[in-house]
Motif scaffolding. Structure first.
Motif, PDB file in Angstrom:
ATOM      1  N   GLY A   1     -82.634  16.973  74.878  1.00 16.56           N
ATOM      2  CA  GLY A   1     -82.860  17.216  73.456  1.00 16.56           C
ATOM      3  C   GLY A   1     -82.030  16.308  72.575  1.00 16.56           C
ATOM      4  N   PHE A   2     -80.810  16.013  73.018  1.00 11.80           N
ATOM      5  CA  PHE A   2     -79.933  15.142  72.225  1.00 11.80           C
ATOM      6  C   PHE A   2     -80.506  13.737  72.115  1.00 11.80           C
ATOM      7  N   VAL A   3     -80.946  13.183  73.249  1.00 13.97           N
ATOM      8  CA  VAL A   3     -81.505  11.822  73.241  1.00 13.97           C
ATOM      9  C   VAL A   3     -82.782  11.775  72.415  1.00 13.97           C
ATOM     10  N   ALA A   4     -83.635  12.799  72.552  1.00 14.42           N
ATOM     11  CA  ALA A   4     -84.866  12.853  71.761  1.00 14.42           C
ATOM     12  C   ALA A   4     -84.554  12.921  70.270  1.00 14.42           C
ATOM     13  N   MET A   5     -83.546  13.711  69.904  1.00 18.71           N
ATOM     14  CA  MET A   5     -83.145  13.813  68.499  1.00 18.71           C
ATOM     15  C   MET A   5     -82.622  12.479  67.974  1.00 18.71           C
ATOM     16  N   VAL A   6     -81.771  11.838  68.753  1.00 20.59           N
ATOM     17  CA  VAL A   6     -81.212  10.542  68.332  1.00 20.59           C
ATOM     18  C   VAL A   6     -82.315   9.499  68.183  1.00 20.59           C
ATOM     19  N   ALA A   7     -83.284   9.504  69.106  1.00 17.75           N
ATOM     20  CA  ALA A   7     -84.395   8.551  69.027  1.00 17.75           C
ATOM     21  C   ALA A   7     -85.231   8.790  67.779  1.00 17.75           C
ATOM     22  N   ALA A   8     -85.496  10.064  67.459  1.00 17.94           N
ATOM     23  CA  ALA A   8     -86.284  10.387  66.273  1.00 17.94           C
ATOM     24  C   ALA A   8     -85.559   9.974  64.996  1.00 17.94           C
ATOM     25  N   ILE A   9     -84.268  10.305  64.914  1.00 16.12           N
ATOM     26  CA  ILE A   9     -83.483   9.940  63.728  1.00 16.12           C
ATOM     27  C   ILE A   9     -83.320   8.420  63.646  1.00 16.12           C
ATOM     28  N   GLY A  10     -83.141   7.790  64.799  1.00 14.80           N
ATOM     29  CA  GLY A  10     -83.032   6.326  64.807  1.00 14.80           C
ATOM     30  C   GLY A  10     -84.293   5.655  64.290  1.00 14.80           C
ATOM     31  N   THR A  11     -85.455   6.222  64.659  1.00 16.32           N
ATOM     32  CA  THR A  11     -86.721   5.693  64.160  1.00 16.32           C
ATOM     33  C   THR A  11     -86.820   5.842  62.644  1.00 16.32           C
ATOM     34  N   LEU A  12     -86.401   7.012  62.150  1.00 16.28           N
ATOM     35  CA  LEU A  12     -86.397   7.244  60.700  1.00 16.28           C
ATOM     36  C   LEU A  12     -85.504   6.235  59.983  1.00 16.28           C
ATOM     37  N   ILE A  13     -84.294   6.039  60.492  1.00 18.82           N
ATOM     38  CA  ILE A  13     -83.351   5.118  59.852  1.00 18.82           C
ATOM     39  C   ILE A  13     -83.885   3.692  59.894  1.00 18.82           C
ATOM     40  N   LEU A  14     -84.460   3.304  61.034  1.00 19.62           N
ATOM     41  CA  LEU A  14     -85.019   1.959  61.151  1.00 19.62           C
ATOM     42  C   LEU A  14     -86.119   1.732  60.126  1.00 19.62           C
ATOM     43  N   GLU A  15     -87.046   2.684  60.038  1.00 15.89           N
ATOM     44  CA  GLU A  15     -88.127   2.561  59.057  1.00 15.89           C
ATOM     45  C   GLU A  15     -87.579   2.492  57.635  1.00 15.89           C
TER      46      GLU A  15
ATOM     47  N   ALA B   1     -90.174  10.492  73.986  1.00 14.00           N
ATOM     48  CA  ALA B   1     -90.679  11.737  73.400  1.00 14.00           C
ATOM     49  C   ALA B   1     -90.224  11.891  71.958  1.00 14.00           C
ATOM     50  N   GLY B   2     -88.961  11.586  71.690  1.00 16.10           N
ATOM     51  CA  GLY B   2     -88.448  11.689  70.332  1.00 16.10           C
ATOM     52  C   GLY B   2     -89.178  10.785  69.362  1.00 16.10           C
ATOM     53  N   VAL B   3     -89.436   9.545  69.798  1.00 16.21           N
ATOM     54  CA  VAL B   3     -90.143   8.585  68.946  1.00 16.21           C
ATOM     55  C   VAL B   3     -91.568   9.053  68.660  1.00 16.21           C
ATOM     56  N   LEU B   4     -92.292   9.470  69.708  1.00 13.48           N
ATOM     57  CA  LEU B   4     -93.692   9.874  69.539  1.00 13.48           C
ATOM     58  C   LEU B   4     -93.821  11.130  68.690  1.00 13.48           C
ATOM     59  N   ILE B   5     -92.932  12.104  68.893  1.00 11.75           N
ATOM     60  CA  ILE B   5     -92.991  13.338  68.099  1.00 11.75           C
ATOM     61  C   ILE B   5     -92.727  13.027  66.626  1.00 11.75           C
ATOM     62  N   TYR B   6     -91.727  12.200  66.363  1.00 10.97           N
ATOM     63  CA  TYR B   6     -91.436  11.821  64.975  1.00 10.97           C
ATOM     64  C   TYR B   6     -92.615  11.087  64.340  1.00 10.97           C
ATOM     65  N   MET B   7     -93.151  10.107  65.070  1.00  8.71           N
ATOM     66  CA  MET B   7     -94.243   9.302  64.523  1.00  8.71           C
ATOM     67  C   MET B   7     -95.466  10.172  64.233  1.00  8.71           C
ATOM     68  N   ALA B   8     -95.785  11.082  65.165  1.00  8.40           N
ATOM     69  CA  ALA B   8     -96.963  11.926  64.974  1.00  8.40           C
ATOM     70  C   ALA B   8     -96.806  12.848  63.774  1.00  8.40           C
ATOM     71  N   LEU B   9     -95.638  13.484  63.645  1.00 10.04           N
ATOM     72  CA  LEU B   9     -95.437  14.449  62.579  1.00 10.04           C
ATOM     73  C   LEU B   9     -95.238  13.802  61.210  1.00 10.04           C
ATOM     74  N   VAL B  10     -94.418  12.754  61.165  1.00 13.31           N
ATOM     75  CA  VAL B  10     -94.020  12.166  59.880  1.00 13.31           C
ATOM     76  C   VAL B  10     -94.968  11.055  59.430  1.00 13.31           C
ATOM     77  N   ASP B  11     -95.157  10.067  60.283  1.00 16.15           N
ATOM     78  CA  ASP B  11     -95.908   8.878  59.869  1.00 16.15           C
ATOM     79  C   ASP B  11     -97.418   9.074  59.898  1.00 16.15           C
ATOM     80  N   LEU B  12     -97.900   9.983  60.733  1.00 18.79           N
ATOM     81  CA  LEU B  12     -99.344  10.175  60.837  1.00 18.79           C
ATOM     82  C   LEU B  12     -99.804  11.452  60.138  1.00 18.79           C
ATOM     83  N   LEU B  13     -99.333  12.606  60.602  1.00 19.90           N
ATOM     84  CA  LEU B  13     -99.834  13.871  60.070  1.00 19.90           C
ATOM     85  C   LEU B  13     -99.372  14.142  58.637  1.00 19.90           C
ATOM     86  N   ALA B  14     -98.078  14.030  58.384  1.00 20.26           N
ATOM     87  CA  ALA B  14     -97.565  14.327  57.040  1.00 20.26           C
ATOM     88  C   ALA B  14     -98.165  13.395  55.999  1.00 20.26           C
TER      89      ALA B  14
END
Length: 346
Positions: free
Chosen positions: A125-139, A296-309
């Protein structure tokens, strides 16, 4: 374009190096488990079939939305395109939650890793969270840099130019603002498509290697159709993002080939290291678990934030109940299709 190609090349190199360390790591747990139904020659035949079927399925899935731009139904401005994207986002979201995250948990909680620190801290869960937040910061940083660059270019050089600009026609000014907004949206879609592809690619290579190292025909055979559908659905999601980015044709070709070849490449690597690979070695479990968690963290973030939202909060959808309902049904269909595939072990 050079930066794009360089990033792709470095990504491939990193993944190959990680997989090599994964393959040649020593086993400090159990020796490689010998399946009772091993049949190397028959398993190899199914692996070669898997290379061909996943390649074709990936190509069909990713090309449908891209080539469909010429069809009025899949035009980004058409209502049907919203439904396709909602279905694809559901596929990607389910891939992260149902297919990748459980495998990552299984790898990083394997008894071969020991109790400390793996049993004491939820690293998956920690790595998935860091990957998701890292994707957000990068974008955020990339889009912030682009916005600041546009604002600096838009500043008038002197006071006379500013007075002249203030007296310019409102229609002309509105057109400039609209063009800048469209340009920013296209750049964002391009960034989203590349990050999404990276997350999918990491998962596809690991799945391919896992299939390639198996010597059991009874294990491989049921996965052939499931993995083909899996790649096709993921391709639809990625293709939708690529088509919306409206990037150059040669860049599209590179991204399509990169996606289509990753799972066959992983299967090929798995075939090559099948005699020395031990999936229970600590190094193999750690590398696989961390990569899957990040993916998993990257895909979950991308699906929820960049696509669905983005789509579900779009004014066009908010104003039309039927479109909202249709997109919601398409989303649930995408989630259901990938969830059902999980029953087959894909």
């Amino acid at each position: 374009m050079i930066k794009f190609l360089t990033s792709k090349f470095l990504t491939i190199c990193v993944i190959i190096l990680l997989q090599q360390s994964l393959a040649f790591s020593k086993c400090y747990c159990d020796e490689k488990v010998q399946d009772s139904d091993q049949n190397i020659s028959k398993a190899l035949k199914f692996k070669l079939i898997a290379i061909a079927t996943t390649l074709v399925a990936s190509l069909i899935g990713v090309c449908l939305p891209i080539l469909g731009q010429k069809c009025s139904y899949l035009n980004p401005e058409n209502d049907f395109f919203f439904l396709v994207k909602a279905f694809a986002a559901g596929v990607i979201l389910a891939t992260g939650f149902i297919h990748i995250l459980p495998d990552a948990f299984e790898a990083l909680t394997n008894p071969c890793l020991g109790e400390k620190p793996w049993g004491k801290f939820p690293l998956t869960g920690f790595v998935a969270m860091v990957a998701a937040i890292g994707t957000l910061i990068l974008e955020a940083f990339v889009m912030g840099y682009l916005k600041r660059s546009e604002l600096m270019k838009a500043q008038p050089l002197n006071e006379d130019e500013e007075i002249h600009e203030n007296h310019a026609s409102h229609g002309h000014s509105s057109a400039i603002v609209s063009n800048r907004s469209d340009s920013s949206d296209l750049l964002r879609h391009s960034l989203v498509s590349q990050i999404l592809e990276l997350g999918i690619v990491v998962h596809s290579i690991i799945v391919g290697i896992s299939l390639g190292v198996s010597e059991s025909p009874n294990t491989i055979k049921p996965l052939l159709a499931a993995l083909s559908f899996h790649q096709c659905f993921e391709g639809v999601g990625l293709g939708g993002c690529i088509s919306q980015a409206q990037i150059k044709n040669h860049t599209i070709a590179i991204m399509v080939l990169f996606f289509c070849l990753t799972m066959p490449f992983g299967i090929g690597v798995g075939i090559g290291i099948s005699h020395i690979y031990n999936e229970n070695s600590p190094k193999a479990l750690i590398v696989e678990g961390v990569l899957l968690s990040a993916s998993a963290g990257v895909l979950i973030y991308m699906a929820l934030v960049d696509l669905l939202a983005t789509d579900f909060m779009d004014l066009k959808m908010l104003r039309r109940f039927r479109l909202q309902l249709g997109a919601s049904i398409a989303l649930l269909m995408g989630l259901s299709c990938m969830s059902i595939l999980a029953l087959t072990g894909a």
